[in-house]
Each structure stands twice: as structure tokens, then as C-alpha cells.
Design an enzyme around this catalytic site. Structure first.
Site, short mmCIF file in Angstrom:
data_model
loop_
_atom_site.label_atom_id
_atom_site.label_comp_id
_atom_site.label_asym_id
_atom_site.label_seq_id
_atom_site.Cartn_x
_atom_site.Cartn_y
_atom_site.Cartn_z
N ASP A 98 0.81 -1.22 0.00
CA ASP A 98 0.00 0.00 0.00
C ASP A 98 0.84 1.27 0.00
O ASP A 98 0.43 2.30 0.55
CB ASP A 98 -0.97 0.02 1.20
CG ASP A 98 -1.88 -1.20 1.20
OD1 ASP A 98 -2.24 -1.67 0.10
OD2 ASP A 98 -2.21 -1.69 2.29
N LYS A 103 1.91 2.06 -5.15
CA LYS A 103 2.44 1.47 -6.38
C LYS A 103 1.53 1.76 -7.57
O LYS A 103 2.00 2.09 -8.66
CB LYS A 103 2.59 -0.06 -6.22
CG LYS A 103 3.58 -0.46 -5.15
CD LYS A 103 3.60 -1.96 -4.92
CE LYS A 103 2.34 -2.51 -4.30
NZ LYS A 103 2.09 -2.12 -2.91
N GLY A 162 -4.55 -4.25 -3.85
CA GLY A 162 -5.53 -3.22 -4.16
C GLY A 162 -4.74 -2.00 -4.56
O GLY A 162 -4.11 -1.37 -3.72
N HIS A 163 -4.71 -1.70 -5.84
CA HIS A 163 -3.88 -0.60 -6.36
C HIS A 163 -4.79 0.53 -6.82
O HIS A 163 -5.62 0.35 -7.70
CB HIS A 163 -3.00 -1.11 -7.50
CG HIS A 163 -1.97 -2.11 -7.05
ND1 HIS A 163 -1.06 -2.69 -7.89
CD2 HIS A 163 -1.70 -2.60 -5.80
CE1 HIS A 163 -0.27 -3.51 -7.18
NE2 HIS A 163 -0.66 -3.48 -5.93
N GLN A 183 2.03 -6.10 -3.15
CA GLN A 183 2.48 -6.22 -1.75
C GLN A 183 3.77 -5.40 -1.55
O GLN A 183 3.96 -4.41 -2.23
CB GLN A 183 2.67 -7.68 -1.32
CG GLN A 183 1.37 -8.47 -1.23
CD GLN A 183 0.82 -8.93 -2.56
OE1 GLN A 183 1.47 -9.60 -3.31
NE2 GLN A 183 -0.41 -8.58 -2.86
P1 GDP Z 1 -0.72 0.31 -3.58
O1 GDP Z 1 -1.33 -0.94 -3.08
O2 GDP Z 1 0.75 0.38 -3.32
O3 GDP Z 1 -1.05 0.62 -5.01
O4 GDP Z 1 -1.36 1.49 -2.69
P2 GDP Z 1 -2.93 1.65 -2.32
O5 GDP Z 1 -3.67 2.08 -3.51
O6 GDP Z 1 -3.42 0.45 -1.60
O7 GDP Z 1 -2.84 2.78 -1.21
C1 GDP Z 1 -2.27 4.02 -1.48
C2 GDP Z 1 -3.33 5.10 -1.20
O8 GDP Z 1 -2.70 6.36 -1.12
C3 GDP Z 1 -4.36 5.23 -2.30
O9 GDP Z 1 -5.57 5.63 -1.74
C4 GDP Z 1 -3.78 6.34 -3.18
O10 GDP Z 1 -4.78 7.04 -3.91
C5 GDP Z 1 -3.16 7.23 -2.14
N1 GDP Z 1 -1.98 7.99 -2.58
C6 GDP Z 1 -0.97 7.61 -3.40
N2 GDP Z 1 0.00 8.54 -3.43
C7 GDP Z 1 -0.40 9.55 -2.62
C8 GDP Z 1 0.18 10.78 -2.20
O11 GDP Z 1 1.28 11.15 -2.58
N3 GDP Z 1 -0.53 11.54 -1.31
C9 GDP Z 1 -1.76 11.16 -0.85
N4 GDP Z 1 -2.38 11.95 0.00
N5 GDP Z 1 -2.34 10.00 -1.21
C10 GDP Z 1 -1.66 9.20 -2.07
P1 IMO Z 2 -0.91 -4.20 -2.25
O1 IMO Z 2 -0.43 -4.75 -3.55
C1 IMO Z 2 -0.95 -4.65 2.10
C2 IMO Z 2 -1.01 -8.75 3.68
C3 IMO Z 2 -2.26 -9.16 4.40
C4 IMO Z 2 -1.67 -10.15 5.40
C5 IMO Z 2 -0.57 -10.84 4.60
C6 IMO Z 2 -0.98 -12.17 4.00
O2 IMO Z 2 -2.19 -3.48 -2.32
O3 IMO Z 2 0.19 -3.43 -1.59
P2 IMO Z 2 -2.51 -12.83 1.91
O4 IMO Z 2 -3.94 -12.56 1.62
O5 IMO Z 2 -1.56 -12.30 0.88
O6 IMO Z 2 -2.23 -14.27 2.22
O7 IMO Z 2 -2.22 -12.04 3.29
O8 IMO Z 2 -0.23 -9.92 3.57
N1 IMO Z 2 -1.22 -8.22 2.31
C7 IMO Z 2 -1.15 -6.92 1.98
N2 IMO Z 2 -0.98 -5.83 2.76
N3 IMO Z 2 -1.06 -4.51 0.76
C8 IMO Z 2 -1.22 -5.60 -0.03
O9 IMO Z 2 -1.20 -5.53 -1.37
C9 IMO Z 2 -1.32 -6.87 0.59
N4 IMO Z 2 -1.49 -8.13 0.12
C10 IMO Z 2 -1.41 -8.95 1.18
O10 IMO Z 2 -2.88 -8.07 5.03
O11 IMO Z 2 -1.06 -9.44 6.45
MG MG Z 3 -2.89 -1.62 -1.86
#
Ligand code: GDP
Ligand code: IMO
Ligand code: MG
Length: 425
Positions: free
Chosen positions: A13, A16, A40-41, A225
Site C-alpha cells: 500500500d 504502487k 488493491g492498487h 504487496q
Molecule cells: P498500492 O497498493 O501500493 O497501489 O497502494 P494503495 O492504492 O493500496 O494505497 C495508497 C493510497 O494512497 C491510495 O488511496 C492512493 O490514492 C493514495 N496515494 C498515493 N499517493 C499519494 C500521495 O502522494 N498523497 C496522498 N495523500 N495519497 C496518495
Molecule cells: P498491495 O499490492 C498490504 C497482507 C495481508 C496479510 C498478509 C498475507 O495493495 O500493496 P494474503 O492474503 O496475501 O495471504 O495475506 O499480507 N497483504 C497486503 N498488505 N497490501 C497488499 O497488497 C497486501 N497483500 C497482502 O494483510 O497481512
Molecule cells: Mg494496496
């Protein structure tokens, strides 16, 4: 732009999806290489948010090829839901530009059932998985009993494999986990019912990437991840079931490692983690709540509140070492606004010693004490900043200090969720 790998350098999270979407503009092919719909991207374009779980984050750019590599575990039902929803928004998700490797393993309903039953059964020591069947699917792959995407073209093989798998899994579900067994005929019907929609996507992913590179096109590998969730190098056993380090870009798509030119680690300007496991800089106080609120730190896949804490340079140093990071993209630094003091964990204290890298034993990370350095905070709104020089000096200092601590150049600074809110240095 050279061929580039995007890696989450903390516990997932990091942002990415946002950075992949931005870099997709100057790439030709975007490919996922590990993980599944545990990811979840999030991408934001002009304030409109899209969350992708299985489809590469290049899909919002017209004409870019998006591929799902052999290292991914794919839930075909989620894939179809996602393509349907993107198509409703007018995007081209046809096999002309979207492909799935023949060798990609499929997450089937019994993987999801086992993942959830196993977590529910545990009294303590829950991993806190996403419940998407990721672990059980990778187990079947390694046990050599998995169904692969190419099997969908062979109904007899699907029947045989599902029946054999359920012989074992129903015993576990019923006898050990006291959960409902699955009816093999029903699962077979479900799988064969979507086979015709999936098989047109079957692609020789390695071949397409090689051919694209031969034509001078640029490839972007999208990690899921984060490094510290890696099944080997992460905080085992509180990890996911795939390798999340950069090397998996090669094995997970069928491309020689010498083709990976740039390795960009995405790092949040603070640290978050979802699920169980050690987290040295975690804040169970008002500052942790502040980060969760200001950063909207709730899971993009499960909606769970994320654990929040200070930036941990030790974790990032380890990621740089494990992945050969050539650059870092620092995200969400805007979230730190109005905190009077910013802390960075520069080293750990472990068994009386000061150490620069995480200790290696199982759960040893739970025993370290972070050693912090304090830097002054900032109160300016930086969300519209376009240049590094335009950032408040305290923000510049924070970034420069992190560069010194990790010995990796920070090439991008993200100051908001939108595609446009990114400073390229
Ligand atoms: P990922 O799994 O690495 O793709 O990240 P996620 O989408 O799960 O979580 C990142 C969250 O931060 C999302 O809600 C993005 O829209 C938000 N985000 C990404 N970059 C920035 C930033 O520079 N500032 C803020 N405030 N939010 C950001
Ligand atoms: P993105 O790509 C954050 C965590 C779960 C749990 C562990 C194992 O959005 O960054 P799993 O379902 O993979 O067997 O769970 O890994 N986990 C993540 N945490 N971002 C993710 O993906 C994750 N994918 C798995 O919360 O701790
Ligand atoms: Mg994510």
C-alpha cells in the site's frame, strides 16, 4: 524510459498503483508478476478513483499492452468482474491489449474457502490474510496439483484436477476446520462456465515481452504487496505467499534478469501495515490516528484500518539491499503536514547492540527498539508543488535525510493521490 520494475518497499500500500499509472504513459507494456487480488492498487485521475486488484495499473492508458505473468495467481471470477467494470467505464479490456499467461495459476473457490476457514480456525497467531485464497493457491502450485489458465481449454483436465483437489481439501474443510465442503460438480460447472471468456486472453507473456523489447518498446513490471511481506525475506510467518522482491519480475514473467534496468522502490513517507506481524515504528497513539485519518489508511482490498507509524529507514535499507533499488519514489509526504516534529527510525537497538539492518531470526523484528532522529515538521500545503525546489525546506531536508540513510536517490516525490501530483526530480 528504460525497462523498469516497481516494487513496494515496505508492507504494501505504498502507492504502487499511482506510480505505475504515471510511468505507464512512457512505457509500452505493463505486466504483473506475482501476487493476486490480495492487491488493491488505487489510481486517481482528475479526482476519479479506480481500484485494481488483478489487472495491471497501465489499463487506464489507451493502447498500452497489459499482461498477467506466470508468477501471478489469478482469480478468474474477479478478473471478469474487473474487466466488466472497466468496460462499463469505456475502457478497452479486450484480448487485443490484455493477456494472461498460459502458466498463471488459478484461484478457485476452494482456495478462498480454505484461506478463510484456516484463519477462522486459528485461536491465536492469525496472519490476517486478505481471505482471497492466495496462500492455498500457491500451495497447490508448489504441490504440483494446481489448475493453470491454459487448462481452461481442456474441460477433461479441469474435471480431473478439481475432483482430485477436492478429495483432499474437503477432508480438511470438514474434519479439521468444521467448515462446509464444496461440491466438485458445482465447482466444475462454475469453472467451465467462464472458460470461454478467459481462454481468448491466453498469451505467451514471455514471448510478447521479448518481441516488444526487440522492437525497442519499454516494459514496466508492476509489483504487488511489499518487500517485507516476501515469503522468504519478509517478516515470516506474517507474510504473503509469493516473492515480492524485484527478482521475481524475472521469474514471474519469463524474462532474463539482465533486462531489468531500473528498480524503483515505492516508499510511503511514513509506514503502514495491514494484518498481523512485527512493526517496530508502529504508533498506537494520537499521532498514529492522525496518520490514519489524514492518509485515509483503510485497506483498498478489505477496508481494514491500516496500522500506522513513523518512517523506518532500516526497513528501506534492507529493501534496497534485497532488490537492488536504483531509485525510490516517495509517496504521501503531504500527509505529514502539520505534525510539529517528524521522526525517522535510523537504526535499531537489538540485544544491547546498535544495528543497521533487521535481525534475521523469526520474529526477531518484534524485539528491536527503534532509534529515532527528529526533524522539524512543515505546515505549508504542498499538494500543488511541481518542483523539488518549490518544496518547503523542511520537506527537502526530510527527503535528503532519507536519501543519506538509504543511499538511494529519491527520483519521484508524490504530493497527492492524483496522477498529476508528482514531482519528478
Ligand atoms: P498500492 O497498493 O501500493 O497501489 O497502494 P494503495 O492504492 O493500496 O494505497 C495508497 C493510497 O494512497 C491510495 O488511496 C492512493 O490514492 C493514495 N496515494 C498515493 N499517493 C499519494 C500521495 O502522494 N498523497 C496522498 N495523500 N495519497 C496518495
Ligand atoms: P498491495 O499490492 C498490504 C497482507 C495481508 C496479510 C498478509 C498475507 O495493495 O500493496 P494474503 O492474503 O496475501 O495471504 O495475506 O499480507 N497483504 C497486503 N498488505 N497490501 C497488499 O497488497 C497486501 N497483500 C497482502 O494483510 O497481512
Ligand atoms: Mg494496496
Amino acid at each position: 524510459m528504460a525497462n523498469t520494475v516497481i516494487i513496494g518497499s515496505q508492507w504494501g500500500d505504498e502507492g504502487k498503483g499511482k506510480i505505475v499509472d504515471m510511468l505507464a504513459a512512457t512505457s509500452d507494456v505493463v505486466v504483473r508478476f506475482q501476487g493476486g487480488n490480495n492487491a488493491g492498487h488505487t489510481i486517481a485521475v482528475n479526482g476519479k478513483q479506480t481500484i485494481l486488484h488483478t489487472i495491471p495499473s497501465g489499463i487506464l492508458h489507451d493502447g498500452k499492452t497489459c499482461l498477467i505473468g506466470n508468477g501471478v495467481v489469478l482469480d478468474p471470477f474477479v478478473f471478469l468482474q474487473e474487466t466488466d467494470s472497466l468496460a462499463e467505464n469505456g475502457l478497452d479490456v479486450s484480448p487485443r491489449r490484455l493477456g494472461i499467461s498460459h502458466k498463471t495459476h488459478l484461484i478457485l473457490p476452494y482456495h478462498v474457502a480454505l484461506d478463510r476457514a484456516r484463519e477462522a480456525y486459528k485461536a491465536g497467531g492469525k496472519i490476517g490474510t486478505t481471505g482471497r485464497g492466495i496462500g492455498p493457491c500457491y500451495e497447490d502450485k508448489v504441490s504440483r496439483i494446481g489448475l493453470r489458465a491454459s487448462d481452461l481449454a481442456n474441460p477433461d483436465l479441469v474435471r480431473t484436477k478439481v475432483r482430485q483437489a477436492l478429495l483432499e481439501k474437503n477432508v480438511l474443510l470438514q474434519s479439521l476446520y468444521k467448515a462446509e465442503p464444496l461440491d466438485p460438480d458445482k465447482v466444475i460447472d462454475q469453472v467451465l462456465g467462464i472458460a470461454d471468456r478467459i481462454t481468448p486472453y491466453l498469451t505467451d507473456v514471455s514471448g510478447v515481452i521479448q518481441e516488444s523489447m526487440r522492437m525497442g518498446k519499454k516494459i514496466l513490471w508492476e509489483g504487488a504487496q511489499g518487500v517485507h511481506l516476501d515469503v522468504d525475506h519478509g517478516t515470516y510467518p506474517f507474510v504473503t505467499s509469493s516473492n515480492t522482491v524485484s527478482g521475481c519480475a524475472s521469474t514471474g514473467t519469463g524474462v532474463g534478469p539482465n533486462n531489468l534496468d531500473r528498480i524503483i522502490g515505492i516508499a510511503k513517507a511514513y509506514t503502514t501495515r495491514v494484518g498481523s506481524g512485527p512493526f517496530p515504528t508502529e504508533l498506537n497513539d494520537a499521532t498514529g490516528d492522525f496518520l490514519r485519518e489524514q492518509g485515509h489508511e483503510f485497506g483498498a482490498t478489505t477496508g481494514r484500518p491500516r496500522r500506522c507509524g513513523w518512517l523506518d529507514a532500516v526497513i528501506l535499507r534492507e529493501s534496497a539491499r534485497l532488490c537492488g533499488l536504483t531509485e525510490i519514489a516517495l509517496t504521501k509526504i503531504d500527509v505529514l503536514r502539520n505534525l510539529p516534529v517528524l521522526k525517522i527510525c535510523v537504526d535499531y537497538r537489538y540485544k544491547g547492540q546498535r544495528i543497521e539492518y533487521p535481525p534475521q531470526g523469526e520474529n526477531a523484528l518484534a524485539e528491536v527498539e527503534p532509534i529515532y532522529e527528529e526533524l522539524p515538521g512543515f505546515s505549508e500545503d504542498i499538494s500543488t508543488c511541481k518542483h523539488f525546489d518549490g518544496l518547503p525546506s523542511n520537506v527537502q531536508k526530510y527527503i535528503q535525510r532519507l536519501e543519506a540513510l538509504t543511499q538511494v536517490r529519491i527520483a519521484y516525490v508524490s504530493v497527492g493521490p492524483d496522477r498529476e501530483q508528482t514531482i519528478i526530480r
